[in-house]
Write an enzyme that holds these catalytic residues in place. Sequence first.
Site, PDB file in Angstrom:
ATOM      1  N   GLY A  49      30.841  37.901  35.405  1.00  0.00           N
ATOM      2  CA  GLY A  49      29.832  38.788  34.513  1.00  0.00           C
ATOM      3  C   GLY A  49      28.972  39.675  35.273  1.00  0.00           C
TER       4      GLY A  49
ATOM      5  N   HIS B   5      38.763  48.905  34.208  1.00  0.00           N
ATOM      6  CA  HIS B   5      39.927  48.318  35.053  1.00  0.00           C
ATOM      7  C   HIS B   5      39.378  48.852  36.465  1.00  0.00           C
ATOM      8  CE1 HIS B   5      43.685  47.014  36.233  1.00  0.00           C
ATOM      9  NE2 HIS B   5      44.088  48.363  36.923  1.00  0.00           N
TER      10      HIS B   5
HETATM   11  C1  GRF Z   1      36.103  42.682  38.243  1.00  0.00           C
HETATM   12  O1  GRF Z   1      37.182  42.748  39.252  1.00  0.00           O
HETATM   13  C2  GRF Z   1      36.268  43.714  37.248  1.00  0.00           C
HETATM   14  O2  GRF Z   1      36.860  44.866  37.925  1.00  0.00           O
HETATM   15  C3  GRF Z   1      37.421  43.397  36.297  1.00  0.00           C
HETATM   16  O3  GRF Z   1      37.255  41.907  36.311  1.00  0.00           O
HETATM   17  C4  GRF Z   1      36.472  41.519  37.440  1.00  0.00           C
HETATM   18  C5  GRF Z   1      35.488  40.533  37.348  1.00  0.00           C
HETATM   19  O4  GRF Z   1      34.373  41.463  36.757  1.00  0.00           O
HETATM   20  N1  GRF Z   1      37.472  44.176  34.951  1.00  0.00           N
HETATM   21  P1  GRF Z   1      32.887  40.653  36.170  1.00  0.00           P
HETATM   22  O5  GRF Z   1      32.298  40.426  37.653  1.00  0.00           O
HETATM   23  O6  GRF Z   1      33.056  39.389  35.519  1.00  0.00           O
HETATM   24  O7  GRF Z   1      32.309  41.652  35.239  1.00  0.00           O
END
Ligand code: GRF
Length: 200
Positions: free
Chosen positions: A12, A110
Site C-alpha cells: 500500500g 505500473h
Molecule cells: C509496486 O511495485 C507498484 O509499482 C505496483 O505494485 C507494487 C506494490 O505497490 N503497482 P504498493 O506498495 O502496494 O502500492
Amino acid sequence: MLRIAVCVSGGGTNLQAIIDAIADGRIADTEIVRVISNKKDAYALERAAKAGIEAVAVARTDYPDKQSFQDALLGAVDEAAPDLVVLAGFLVVLPEKMVAKYRKRIINIHPSLIPSFCGDGFYGLRVHEAALARGVKVTGATVHFVDEGTDTGPIIKQKAVEIFDGDTPEVLQKRVMEQAEWKILPETINEIAAGKIKIG
Ligand code: GRF
C-alpha cells in the site's frame, strides 16, 4: 469532490502516497471513499485504518467460484459509488463487467515505461528484474486507463528513472516508487479532480 475507491493487494505504498498528498494539499477536492483489498492481510488495510478510511477485503478464498468473487468485487466498488477507481498495486485481473461499467474511470500504476516490461507476468519485482536483465539504462513508471487487456489501456502519465550500475531489483524498485510512482499517481488524481484530465 472527486470520490475515489483505491484497490490494493499488498504494502500500500501507493495508497499511502495518495493519502499523504490529499493531507498536504497536493491532491485537491478528492476523498478516498473506500479501500478494497483482495488480501485480508494486506498492510495497505492497516494504512487505511490509520487514516480513518473505510476498507473492505474481498478475498477469492471466501467465494466458491471465480464468478461469485468477481461479483463481490464489483459489488464492493459499486457500494462506494466512486467517480474514479485507482488500482494501486492491485494484482487481480478485473472482471470484464467492471471494466465496461467503469470505462475510462479506472486508472492503474505500473512500474515501468509501458510498452516495456508490462503485460501478463510483469508485476512487482519481476518488472525490475526484467529491466535489469535487458540492460536498459532508463526505466520508470506509467499511469494508464484500464481496459480489457493487461497494462494495455491509454497512457496518461509517465516518469523516467535512471538505472545505475550495480542496481539490484529491490534498489531499483524503491527508486522507481520514490521518484516516479509516488509522484505521478497523486499528480494524475489531482489533475482528474481539477478536470484537466477527462474521465468517463
Ligand atoms: C509496486 O511495485 C507498484 O509499482 C505496483 O505494485 C507494487 C506494490 O505497490 N503497482 P504498493 O506498495 O502496494 O502500492
